[in-house]
Design a protein around this motif. Structure first.
Motif, short mmCIF file in Angstrom:
data_model
loop_
_atom_site.label_atom_id
_atom_site.label_comp_id
_atom_site.label_asym_id
_atom_site.label_seq_id
_atom_site.Cartn_x
_atom_site.Cartn_y
_atom_site.Cartn_z
N GLY A 187 12.01 56.61 -42.00
CA GLY A 187 13.31 57.61 -41.80
C GLY A 187 13.54 57.73 -42.44
O GLY A 187 14.87 58.17 -42.90
N LEU A 188 14.94 56.10 -43.16
CA LEU A 188 16.26 56.32 -44.01
C LEU A 188 15.92 56.15 -45.50
O LEU A 188 16.47 56.97 -46.38
CB LEU A 188 17.20 54.79 -44.43
N ALA A 189 14.99 56.35 -45.66
CA ALA A 189 14.55 56.76 -47.01
C ALA A 189 14.35 58.47 -47.55
O ALA A 189 14.59 58.98 -48.13
CB ALA A 189 13.08 56.47 -47.61
N ALA A 190 13.49 58.68 -46.30
CA ALA A 190 13.63 59.98 -46.20
C ALA A 190 14.42 61.05 -46.46
O ALA A 190 15.44 61.95 -47.07
CB ALA A 190 12.20 61.07 -44.86
N GLY A 191 16.07 60.57 -45.15
CA GLY A 191 17.19 61.34 -44.73
C GLY A 191 17.66 60.82 -46.26
O GLY A 191 18.68 62.43 -47.05
N VAL A 192 18.02 59.81 -46.75
CA VAL A 192 18.38 59.53 -48.12
C VAL A 192 18.02 59.87 -49.75
O VAL A 192 18.83 60.72 -49.47
CB VAL A 192 19.31 58.20 -48.07
N SER A 193 17.05 60.37 -49.28
CA SER A 193 16.62 60.58 -50.34
C SER A 193 16.38 62.45 -50.55
O SER A 193 17.13 62.97 -51.71
CB SER A 193 14.91 60.83 -50.95
N THR A 194 16.18 63.07 -49.43
CA THR A 194 16.43 64.24 -49.10
C THR A 194 18.15 64.48 -50.17
O THR A 194 18.40 65.62 -50.67
CB THR A 194 16.51 64.83 -47.99
N VAL A 195 19.27 63.70 -49.51
CA VAL A 195 20.00 63.86 -49.42
C VAL A 195 20.56 64.39 -51.67
O VAL A 195 21.17 64.86 -51.81
CB VAL A 195 21.07 63.32 -49.28
N PHE A 196 20.15 62.75 -51.88
CA PHE A 196 20.45 62.93 -52.97
C PHE A 196 19.66 63.36 -53.85
O PHE A 196 19.21 64.07 -55.33
CB PHE A 196 19.51 61.05 -53.90
#
Length: 416
Positions: A187-196
């Motif tokens: 979940g964190l990986a998906a959200g943060v990677s989308t932002v970056f």
């Protein structure tokens, strides 16, 4: 191409969380920066209101539900941090919640969940792993009313976690070369990677998993979500047998690498963060920092951000953390030693074999009916790992009959 998460919705989540989740600091860490000859910044989600980033996704999901959907309450399954986020959101929003947790969850996390949720939540301990609790929660939802709030495989949850990435991007007045974060379900990986990928596409995105639970890495290598049959549950916040279906689809093309870190290395990092920085990091929270050694040559002179995902560590685990760390660092060794059953045999072992710099930290002796030998389980602590080969040489020279059990997992687990 629409991947399911919209950057615009992550901005909306940030607005929704404004008076709920803390805006945690992004801090330059001097010791780590000197050690790795780089600028190492820590995103301190361990300082969050529930001591982990999980409040972001849980609250964002629940705040996205209609009053009708919330009428019969919410249900979740969690090894700890997501449960705390849901519990806090339940109390804040006045919504009833049923929270399923594994029986192996540290007592401190269970206590925290009840503290954050008060009378609004009920905790049900079920099974040995997160996956067991998940299955029990699914059965409950089918047989009763309520909305299931998934800890990671849900778009609104991922968008809530993505607000961590937004804060990092906004607070960094420098180019971020590397961003490291733990992966459990993703979940964190998906959200943060989308932002970056939208706002800082040249930043290298590095996911980190425990060696004993390489769920996302195995799935990406197999090009499909692949359940793991057995996992090491020690890094409880990141130990899941199966990655999310949605998170996998989002993460698989966005990460530059996934690093696997041995559980013993995680323990060493937890102790270092506490002793050197006064940071109380849980195992999953320390994963990103523990992975720095694996890329130390690549990050020299670079700007690196590590997300400290959580600080819910149970103090009763301290001895286990120290033990795992010393075993990994090669400082503690266990033997079955068959001492000659004559007076002076043990004294000779202490004086001729161990010497002044080696300590016995565990000793369990069993006198056999045999007159010649009596086996003892002996734990030995070294001041530095380089002493080990010399210790073995001295034991062989003294004709000590021994069996080394550190490298025999089944025997080691049974005896130690």
């Amino acid at each position: 191409m629409n991947n399911g998460i919209e950057l615009e919705n992550i901005y909306s989540a940030a607005s929704r969380l404004k008076n709920v989740a803390l805006k945690t600091p992004l801090m330059l860490n001097q010791n780590l920066s000197e050690k790795f000859q780089a600028n190492i910044y820590l995103k301190r989600e361990d300082l969050q209101v529930v001591r982990s980033y999980k409040i972001r996704g849980a609250y964002n999901k629940m705040a996205s539900l209609s009053p009708e959907e919330l009428q019969n309450g919410v249900v979740c399954a969690s090894a700890g941090n997501h449960a705390q986020g849901v519990a806090y959101a339940c109390r804040k929003m006045g919504v009833k919640g049923i929270i399923f947790m594994p029986t192996t969850t540290p007592a401190q996390k269970i206590k925290q969940v009840k503290m954050f949720g008060k009378e609004w939540i009920e905790v049900r301990l079920t099974g040995d792993t997160y996956d067991d609790s998940f299955d029990a929660a699914q059965i409950y939802v089918k047989e009763n009313a309520g909305v299931f709030v998934h800890p990671f495989d849900d778009i609104q949850v991922m968008e809530g976690q993505g607000t961590v990435g937004l804060e990092i991007f906004k607070d960094a007045d420098f180019k971020i070369d590397y961003l490291l974060f733990a992966i459990g379900g993703g979940g964190l990986a998906a959200g943060v990677s989308t932002v970056f990928k939208n706002l800082s596409p040249k930043s290298k995105l590095i996911g980190v998993e425990p060696l004993g639970s390489p769920t996302m890495k195995v799935s990406i290598e197999n090009k499909k979500v692949t359940p793991l049959e057995h996992i090491d549950k020690f890094v409880d916040g990141a130990a899941v047998k199966k990655a999310g279906t949605l998170t996998y689809e989002i993460v698989k093309d966005k990460l530059d690498d996934i690093l696997l870190v041995p559980e013993g290395k995680v323990c060493t990092t937890i102790l270092q963060l506490y002793n050197e920085e006064a940071i109380v990091a849980e195992p999953a929270g320390a994963l990103s920092v523990a992975a720095l050694d694996a890329i130390k040559d690549k990050i020299k002179g670079k700007n690196v951000v590590c997300i400290i995902g959580g600080g819910n560590n149970d103090i009763t685990r301290t001895e286990e953390i120290k033990e795992r760390s010393m075993l990994f660092e090669g400082l503690k060794h266990y033997f079955i030693i068959r001492f000659l059953q004559r007076s002076g045999a043990f004294k000779e072992f202490l004086e001729e074999v161990l010497g002044p710099t080696v300590d016995i930290v565990f000793f369990e002796y069993s006198k056999k009916t045999s007159r010649e030998r009596g086996p003892a389980l002996v734990g030995i602590e070294l001041s530095k790992k380089e002493e080990f080969p010399e210790l073995i040489k001295r034991m062989e020279k003294a004709n000590v009959q021994f069996t080394y059990i550190n490298d025999k997992p089944d025997l080691f687990e049974f005896l130690i």
